[in-house]
Design a protein around this motif. Structure first.
Motif, PDB file in Angstrom:
ATOM      1  N   ALA A   1       0.536  -0.994   0.161  1.00 21.14           N
ATOM      2  CA  ALA A   1       0.578   0.087  -0.285  1.00 21.14           C
ATOM      3  C   ALA A   1       0.832   0.933  -0.405  1.00 21.14           C
ATOM      4  O   ALA A   1       1.851   1.514   0.800  1.00 21.14           O
ATOM      5  CB  ALA A   1      -0.978   0.012   1.442  1.00 21.14           C
ATOM      6  N   GLY A   2       0.840   2.374  -0.754  1.00 16.41           N
ATOM      7  CA  GLY A   2       1.387   3.363  -1.005  1.00 16.41           C
ATOM      8  C   GLY A   2       2.559   3.682  -1.478  1.00 16.41           C
ATOM      9  O   GLY A   2       3.574   4.555  -1.844  1.00 16.41           O
ATOM     10  N   THR A   3       3.034   2.173  -2.496  1.00 14.35           N
ATOM     11  CA  THR A   3       3.710   2.341  -3.717  1.00 14.35           C
ATOM     12  C   THR A   3       3.570   1.772  -4.322  1.00 14.35           C
ATOM     13  O   THR A   3       2.070   1.756  -5.314  1.00 14.35           O
ATOM     14  CB  THR A   3       4.658   0.640  -2.738  1.00 14.35           C
ATOM     15  N   ASN A   4       4.536   2.356  -5.138  1.00 10.27           N
ATOM     16  CA  ASN A   4       4.277   1.808  -7.132  1.00 10.27           C
ATOM     17  C   ASN A   4       5.077   0.564  -7.699  1.00 10.27           C
ATOM     18  O   ASN A   4       6.255   1.082  -8.589  1.00 10.27           O
ATOM     19  CB  ASN A   4       4.329   3.307  -7.637  1.00 10.27           C
ATOM     20  N   CYS A   5       5.381  -0.289  -6.671  1.00 14.59           N
ATOM     21  CA  CYS A   5       6.577  -1.310  -6.966  1.00 14.59           C
ATOM     22  C   CYS A   5       5.929  -2.258  -8.553  1.00 14.59           C
ATOM     23  O   CYS A   5       4.920  -2.237  -8.664  1.00 14.59           O
ATOM     24  CB  CYS A   5       7.207  -2.183  -5.828  1.00 14.59           C
ATOM     25  N   GLY A   6       6.827  -2.805  -8.418  1.00 11.00           N
ATOM     26  CA  GLY A   6       6.325  -3.953  -9.275  1.00 11.00           C
ATOM     27  C   GLY A   6       4.852  -5.004  -8.960  1.00 11.00           C
ATOM     28  O   GLY A   6       4.233  -4.913  -9.948  1.00 11.00           O
ATOM     29  N   PRO A   7       5.013  -5.473  -7.875  1.00 16.72           N
ATOM     30  CA  PRO A   7       3.287  -6.187  -7.752  1.00 16.72           C
ATOM     31  C   PRO A   7       2.316  -5.222  -8.083  1.00 16.72           C
ATOM     32  O   PRO A   7       1.531  -5.686  -7.945  1.00 16.72           O
ATOM     33  CB  PRO A   7       3.931  -6.238  -5.988  1.00 16.72           C
ATOM     34  N   VAL A   8       2.582  -3.978  -7.345  1.00 12.24           N
ATOM     35  CA  VAL A   8       1.464  -2.706  -7.115  1.00 12.24           C
ATOM     36  C   VAL A   8       1.332  -2.785  -9.064  1.00 12.24           C
ATOM     37  O   VAL A   8      -0.112  -3.395  -9.219  1.00 12.24           O
ATOM     38  CB  VAL A   8       1.703  -2.501  -6.967  1.00 12.24           C
ATOM     39  N   THR A   9       1.617  -2.755  -9.859  1.00 11.85           N
ATOM     40  CA  THR A   9       1.455  -2.725 -11.494  1.00 11.85           C
ATOM     41  C   THR A   9       1.268  -3.972 -11.922  1.00 11.85           C
ATOM     42  O   THR A   9       0.178  -3.801 -12.742  1.00 11.85           O
ATOM     43  CB  THR A   9       2.799  -1.844 -12.101  1.00 11.85           C
TER      44      THR A   9
ATOM     45  N   VAL B   1       0.948 -12.752 -15.718  1.00 16.02           N
ATOM     46  CA  VAL B   1       0.705 -11.393 -15.727  1.00 16.02           C
ATOM     47  C   VAL B   1       1.658 -10.996 -16.980  1.00 16.02           C
ATOM     48  O   VAL B   1       2.656 -10.587 -16.839  1.00 16.02           O
ATOM     49  CB  VAL B   1       0.193 -10.300 -15.164  1.00 16.02           C
ATOM     50  N   SER B   2       1.437  -9.739 -17.679  1.00 12.81           N
ATOM     51  CA  SER B   2       2.047  -8.672 -18.783  1.00 12.81           C
ATOM     52  C   SER B   2       1.265  -7.882 -17.931  1.00 12.81           C
ATOM     53  O   SER B   2       0.551  -7.689 -18.221  1.00 12.81           O
ATOM     54  CB  SER B   2       1.755  -8.653 -20.107  1.00 12.81           C
ATOM     55  N   TYR B   3       2.885  -7.152 -18.122  1.00 12.87           N
ATOM     56  CA  TYR B   3       2.616  -5.510 -17.114  1.00 12.87           C
ATOM     57  C   TYR B   3       4.030  -4.489 -17.738  1.00 12.87           C
ATOM     58  O   TYR B   3       5.065  -5.557 -17.563  1.00 12.87           O
ATOM     59  CB  TYR B   3       2.462  -5.497 -15.166  1.00 12.87           C
ATOM     60  N   VAL B   4       3.666  -3.692 -17.578  1.00  8.73           N
ATOM     61  CA  VAL B   4       5.347  -2.640 -17.488  1.00  8.73           C
ATOM     62  C   VAL B   4       5.621  -1.856 -16.489  1.00  8.73           C
ATOM     63  O   VAL B   4       4.684  -0.820 -15.696  1.00  8.73           O
ATOM     64  CB  VAL B   4       4.587  -1.235 -18.571  1.00  8.73           C
ATOM     65  N   HIS B   5       6.863  -1.730 -15.953  1.00  5.06           N
ATOM     66  CA  HIS B   5       6.640  -0.982 -14.813  1.00  5.06           C
ATOM     67  C   HIS B   5       8.015  -0.476 -15.062  1.00  5.06           C
ATOM     68  O   HIS B   5       9.485  -1.499 -15.868  1.00  5.06           O
ATOM     69  CB  HIS B   5       6.936  -2.377 -13.631  1.00  5.06           C
ATOM     70  N   LYS B   6       8.493   0.835 -14.860  1.00  5.87           N
ATOM     71  CA  LYS B   6       9.699   1.369 -14.799  1.00  5.87           C
ATOM     72  C   LYS B   6       9.735   1.329 -16.834  1.00  5.87           C
ATOM     73  O   LYS B   6      11.361   1.317 -17.286  1.00  5.87           O
ATOM     74  CB  LYS B   6      10.954   0.745 -13.920  1.00  5.87           C
ATOM     75  N   ASN B   7       8.718   1.326 -17.125  1.00  7.27           N
ATOM     76  CA  ASN B   7       9.262   1.515 -18.456  1.00  7.27           C
ATOM     77  C   ASN B   7       9.212   0.431 -19.374  1.00  7.27           C
ATOM     78  O   ASN B   7      10.292   0.105 -20.568  1.00  7.27           O
ATOM     79  CB  ASN B   7       9.804   3.013 -18.918  1.00  7.27           C
ATOM     80  N   LYS B   8       9.128  -0.938 -18.896  1.00  6.43           N
ATOM     81  CA  LYS B   8      10.139  -1.919 -19.380  1.00  6.43           C
ATOM     82  C   LYS B   8       9.165  -3.262 -19.127  1.00  6.43           C
ATOM     83  O   LYS B   8       7.693  -3.090 -18.351  1.00  6.43           O
ATOM     84  CB  LYS B   8      10.919  -2.645 -18.059  1.00  6.43           C
ATOM     85  N   GLN B   9       8.645  -3.731 -20.081  1.00  3.54           N
ATOM     86  CA  GLN B   9       7.474  -4.767 -20.849  1.00  3.54           C
ATOM     87  C   GLN B   9       7.922  -5.931 -19.942  1.00  3.54           C
ATOM     88  O   GLN B   9       9.323  -6.340 -20.225  1.00  3.54           O
ATOM     89  CB  GLN B   9       7.193  -4.498 -22.235  1.00  3.54           C
ATOM     90  N   LEU B  10       7.052  -6.814 -19.020  1.00  8.84           N
ATOM     91  CA  LEU B  10       7.474  -7.809 -18.109  1.00  8.84           C
ATOM     92  C   LEU B  10       6.171  -8.488 -18.201  1.00  8.84           C
ATOM     93  O   LEU B  10       5.232  -7.985 -18.192  1.00  8.84           O
ATOM     94  CB  LEU B  10       7.546  -6.939 -16.317  1.00  8.84           C
ATOM     95  N   LYS B  11       7.244 -10.273 -17.601  1.00 10.87           N
ATOM     96  CA  LYS B  11       6.071 -10.980 -18.303  1.00 10.87           C
ATOM     97  C   LYS B  11       6.221 -11.896 -16.936  1.00 10.87           C
ATOM     98  O   LYS B  11       7.258 -12.506 -16.654  1.00 10.87           O
ATOM     99  CB  LYS B  11       5.415 -11.455 -19.662  1.00 10.87           C
ATOM    100  N   GLY B  12       5.268 -12.335 -15.964  1.00 13.03           N
ATOM    101  CA  GLY B  12       5.426 -13.271 -15.263  1.00 13.03           C
ATOM    102  C   GLY B  12       3.925 -14.390 -13.950  1.00 13.03           C
ATOM    103  O   GLY B  12       3.326 -13.081 -14.050  1.00 13.03           O
ATOM    104  N   PHE B  13       4.509 -14.676 -13.313  1.00 12.44           N
ATOM    105  CA  PHE B  13       3.674 -14.798 -12.462  1.00 12.44           C
ATOM    106  C   PHE B  13       3.438 -14.267 -11.253  1.00 12.44           C
ATOM    107  O   PHE B  13       4.600 -13.941 -10.251  1.00 12.44           O
ATOM    108  CB  PHE B  13       3.531 -16.819 -12.140  1.00 12.44           C
ATOM    109  N   TYR B  14       2.415 -14.101 -10.989  1.00 15.92           N
ATOM    110  CA  TYR B  14       1.970 -12.718  -9.727  1.00 15.92           C
ATOM    111  C   TYR B  14       1.812 -14.592  -8.402  1.00 15.92           C
ATOM    112  O   TYR B  14       0.846 -15.250  -8.559  1.00 15.92           O
ATOM    113  CB  TYR B  14       0.300 -12.485  -9.397  1.00 15.92           C
ATOM    114  N   ARG B  15       2.426 -14.198  -7.674  1.00 17.55           N
ATOM    115  CA  ARG B  15       2.835 -15.405  -6.455  1.00 17.55           C
ATOM    116  C   ARG B  15       2.067 -14.624  -5.219  1.00 17.55           C
ATOM    117  O   ARG B  15       2.445 -15.922  -3.911  1.00 17.55           O
ATOM    118  CB  ARG B  15       4.185 -15.519  -6.509  1.00 17.55           C
ATOM    119  N   GLY B  16       2.062 -13.627  -5.090  1.00 12.45           N
ATOM    120  CA  GLY B  16       1.130 -13.456  -3.937  1.00 12.45           C
ATOM    121  C   GLY B  16       1.674 -12.909  -2.911  1.00 12.45           C
ATOM    122  O   GLY B  16       3.121 -13.114  -2.695  1.00 12.45           O
TER     123      GLY B  16
END
Length: 271
Positions: free
Chosen positions: A95-103, A140-155
């Motif tokens: 909460a309150g962050t913009n880290c990779g898991p949030v995006t 899940v495909s997502y963009v973080h810090k202008n990079k296109q990333l893809k991975g499984f959400y592990r919780g």
């Protein structure tokens, strides 16, 4: 030690003062009593009341550092605030962050139908389980810090366990691990907060930890019986102290207090 001034004024049951103060004084006086007349294998050592306080670094348990508890496993119930929406920080770990898991969560919400702006409590409970324990059906495909990333959400639970098991050196991560973990009784001191040396000091065969856990009525009987086993010197140095403990326990028993609680615990009264 023939003339010792007690740290608190004489107890007056008609004007007892604050309840927490009375409880604190009983605890302090019990420590003094054990320091003055407690029996140990090392009769040559001079004991003080601080030798029976988990707040003292010299006698605190070396495993839990005097807290009586150690960090257990991650507690999932602390990691989600179901009354909040994802938009407002329902996953408390991030909460309150913009880290990779949030995006990643934002994109995951779109994939599986979580309403990003509605409280989780108003949505399918399976969504909460996914946020806690992950989603492995598809990446899940997502963009973080202008990079296109893809991975499984592990919780968030597994993510925090991973940080812990990897030995994170981040102060922020360490605070999160402590905050979101269960507190369990220390296996070394069994929650007493003290080291073994202090626990072997006894009066009437009982340590200060055992005595402090007695119901008030039983503790009162214990205190009243102590003078019968004391020699002349022990009686002289402890009689006033025992009287003051007894007066306070009579009052606490009269108002219905069940046991002596640690000051930061809820105080329980009998019906």
């Amino acid at each position: 030690m023939d003339s010792i001034k007690l740290p608190h004024k004489k107890f007056n049951a008609k004007r007892p003062g604050a309840l927490v103060g009375t409880i604190t004084e009983v605890s302090e006086y019990l420590r003094l009593l054990y320091a003055w007349i407690g029996k140990s294998r090392d009769n040559n050592r001079t004991w003080t009341s601080q030798d029976f306080s988990g707040n003292s670094p010299y006698v605190a348990c070396s495993v839990c550092y005097g807290t009586g508890a150690v960090i257990g496993d991650i507690d999932p119930s602390r990691m989600i605030a179901p009354e909040l929406s994802l938009k407002h920080g329902a996953v408390l770990l991030w909460a309150g962050t913009n880290c990779g898991p949030v995006t990643m969560i934002k994109e995951l919400a779109k994939m599986i139908g979580i309403d990003f702006e509605r409280p989780l409590a108003e949505q399918d409970k399976r969504f909460t389980d996914i946020l806690l324990y992950g989603y492995d059906r598809e990446p899940v495909s997502y963009v973080h810090k202008n990079k296109q990333l893809k991975g499984f959400y592990r919780g968030c639970v597994l993510d925090l366990r991973y940080m812990r098991d990897a030995g994170t050196t981040s102060k922020g991560n360490h605070r999160a691990i402590v905050f979101f973990s269960r507190q369990v009784k220390c296996p070394e001191c069994n929650g007493s907060k003290l080291n073994p040396e202090s626990l072997v000091i006894t009066i009437e065969g009982q340590s200060i930890v055992e005595v402090s856990k007695l119901p008030i009525a039983e503790l009162l009987l214990f205190i009243r019986n102590i003078p019968t086993s004391l020699d002349e010197h022990e009686s002289k140095i402890s009689s006033e102290l025992i009287d003051e403990i007894e007066l306070r326990l009579i009052y606490l028993n009269k108002i219905g207090l069940k046991v002596l609680p640690p000051i930061n615990d809820r105080i329980q009264f009998s019906p």
